[in-house]
Design a protein around this motif. Structure first.
Motif, PDB file in Angstrom:
ATOM      1  N   UNK A  28      37.945 -36.847  -3.959  1.00 10.96           N
ATOM      2  CA  UNK A  28      36.872 -36.587  -5.077  1.00 10.96           C
ATOM      3  C   UNK A  28      37.180 -35.147  -5.674  1.00 10.96           C
ATOM      4  N   UNK A  29      37.013 -35.195  -7.011  1.00 17.99           N
ATOM      5  CA  UNK A  29      36.624 -33.908  -7.596  1.00 17.99           C
ATOM      6  C   UNK A  29      37.858 -33.489  -8.810  1.00 17.99           C
ATOM      7  N   UNK A  30      38.586 -34.699  -9.327  1.00 11.58           N
ATOM      8  CA  UNK A  30      39.770 -34.485 -10.084  1.00 11.58           C
ATOM      9  C   UNK A  30      39.396 -35.182 -11.601  1.00 11.58           C
ATOM     10  N   UNK A  31      38.473 -34.809 -12.362  1.00 10.13           N
ATOM     11  CA  UNK A  31      38.177 -35.660 -13.713  1.00 10.13           C
ATOM     12  C   UNK A  31      39.616 -35.247 -14.477  1.00 10.13           C
ATOM     13  N   UNK A  32      39.923 -36.357 -15.491  1.00  9.97           N
ATOM     14  CA  UNK A  32      41.077 -36.386 -16.028  1.00  9.97           C
ATOM     15  C   UNK A  32      40.767 -36.164 -17.587  1.00  9.97           C
ATOM     16  N   UNK A  33      41.455 -35.054 -18.234  1.00  4.02           N
ATOM     17  CA  UNK A  33      41.342 -34.851 -19.531  1.00  4.02           C
ATOM     18  C   UNK A  33      42.856 -35.383 -20.138  1.00  4.02           C
ATOM     19  N   UNK A  34      42.903 -35.075 -21.431  1.00  5.94           N
ATOM     20  CA  UNK A  34      44.060 -35.644 -22.350  1.00  5.94           C
ATOM     21  C   UNK A  34      44.866 -34.278 -22.574  1.00  5.94           C
ATOM     22  N   UNK A  35      45.985 -34.119 -22.385  1.00 10.02           N
ATOM     23  CA  UNK A  35      46.989 -32.945 -22.493  1.00 10.02           C
ATOM     24  C   UNK A  35      47.128 -32.757 -24.354  1.00 10.02           C
ATOM     25  N   UNK A  36      46.806 -31.334 -24.510  1.00  6.72           N
ATOM     26  CA  UNK A  36      46.757 -31.051 -25.922  1.00  6.72           C
ATOM     27  C   UNK A  36      45.679 -31.424 -26.551  1.00  6.72           C
ATOM     28  N   UNK A  37      44.558 -31.540 -25.827  1.00  4.51           N
ATOM     29  CA  UNK A  37      43.212 -32.071 -26.567  1.00  4.51           C
ATOM     30  C   UNK A  37      42.117 -31.319 -25.937  1.00  4.51           C
ATOM     31  N   UNK A  38      41.786 -30.116 -26.527  1.00  9.48           N
ATOM     32  CA  UNK A  38      40.891 -29.124 -26.053  1.00  9.48           C
ATOM     33  C   UNK A  38      39.292 -29.685 -25.612  1.00  9.48           C
TER      34      UNK A  38
END
Length: 396
Positions: free
Chosen positions: A159-169
């Motif tokens: 647990x503990x790895x939320x996912x963002x979008x590359x090149x989207x601050x």
């Protein structure tokens, strides 16, 4: 030479392999058990940065094997010191821990960030990573990765790895909370199909993490060691991360990786980190030879020249065949096709006669190119001509 099929069955089945056995290699070329030669534009997935059996590697292995192979990581050895000094002097980092694989280095980075969070952020432990990212095959690094389907493969995840979008601050900013300790990304997402983080995004991400008191971790297992035309890919953006991991090219084909960090982040206590073979002189002596070759005057200039040649050649193929362009940095590049021809072209390239071609298709509509960093202009031209012919036959 015939294939020992009983011998093949002694190996655990973990992937679909063609029925050929490679027996020797030199530079950009491999030879199989039948004597057939292959132009290798995979190079162990960007591992063999100097191609197969480079003389500097052979000399380092031979010399060091006659002196000292493994005194134990409980003691210092000179080649590991020499390589650590080279990395520190060429980067923004102060300390280096050597390991055996990129996944192991990334596991160490996760541990270091969480330890730092315990000491400096009231136990914060979450590390924001990115969709489509790839950080390794341990349970923690698979959890950190954004590869589709990996969230259930060996459930439950760490647990503990939320996912963002590359090149989207904004996608990163939205995930930060009081349990966040770091952001971790590949400067170029390799397994996703060679997708670079933009210079602006990396600069803004560095500013955001500093503003919020978070660590910035760059996974340069694939993009580091000259692959993108700079010694380290983060240098293209003019930023200074807190932690960096290296693998693949750092050993040029031998098992070697590194966890690098700024002094302020180095908070492991004795016993927190280790490894039976880590930093052994046989592997780090090869690492020194690799580093000195890559850092020799003019070497990276030639990498950039060959990268421009490969980029232009792939773009010409894209224009000719109505594809969707090419992308990448240095000698880590991808051809974006207009249809899912990738696997069929990989097969046809390998089965090509009298000489084969080794390519990689990380996605159905993508071909990825990871040649040796000392690949010649003629070898790139040969590959492009062969690929054009293969596309012609596939679309006839």
């Amino acid at each position: 030479m015939s294939i020992d099929r009983a011998g093949l069955n002694a190996l655990m089945e973990i992937t679909s392999r063609p029925e050929l056995v490679f027996v020797r290699g030199q530079g950009s070329w491999l030879e199989d058990h039948t004597g057939k030669r292959y132009l290798d534009f995979i190079q162990g997935w960007a591992v063999n940065c100097l191609g197969h059996n480079h003389p500097a590697m052979i000399e380092a292995l031979t010399r060091q094997s006659q002196q000292l192979i493994n005194p134990s990581p409980a003691f210092y050895n000179q080649p590991s010191i020499d390589l650590a000094v080279r990395i520190v002097e060429s980067s923004c980092f102060d300390r280096v821990f050597f390991a055996n694989s990129g996944a192991e280095a990334n596991e160490g980075a996760i541990k270091l960030a969480r330890k730092w969070g315990q000491l400096h952020r009231k136990g914060a432990y979450k590390i924001i990573t990115f969709d489509h990212s790839f950080h390794g095959r341990t349970l923690a690094t698979m959890s950190a990765s954004g590869k589709a389907g990996w969230d259930t493969k060996f459930a439950p995840q760490v647990e503990g790895f939320p996912k963002a979008e590359l090149n989207d601050l904004d996608s990163v900013r939205a995930l930060i909370d009081d349990q966040t300790v770091a952001v971790m990304l590949e400067p170029v997402q390799g397994e996703a199909g060679v997708i670079p983080a933009t210079r602006e995004f990396l600069q803004d991400l560095r500013a955001l993490t500093r503003e919020r008191g978070l660590l910035l971790i760059v996974d340069e297992v694939q993009s580091g060691m000259g692959r993108t035309g700079r010694m380290y890919a983060y240098q293209h953006a003019g930023i200074e991360p807190d932690i960096m991991t290296l693998g693949k090219g750092i050993g040029g084909g031998v098992p070697l990786s590194a966890l690098c960090a700024r002094e302020a982040v180095c908070c492991f206590e004795h016993g927190d980190q280790g490894g039976t073979y880590n930093g052994n002189p046989l592997m780090t002596a090869v690492g020194v030879a690799i580093f000195d070759t890559l850092s020799a005057p003019g070497f990276l200039d030639e990498v950039n020249a060959r990268g421009r040649q490969l980029s232009a050649g792939l773009m010409a193929l894209s224009d000719k065949w109505g594809m969707k362009g090419e992308r990448g940095q240095g000698l880590l590049r991808a051809l974006v096709m207009d249809r899912d021809d990738g696997p069929a072209l990989v097969l046809a390239a390998r089965e090509r006669t009298p000489e084969g071609l080794l390519l990689n298709a990380p996605r159905g509509n993508l071909l990825r190119f990871m040649p040796a960093l000392n690949v010649t202009a003629d070898e790139i031209d040969t590959m492009l001509a062969w690929l054009d012919d293969l596309i012609t036959k596939a679309r006839a």
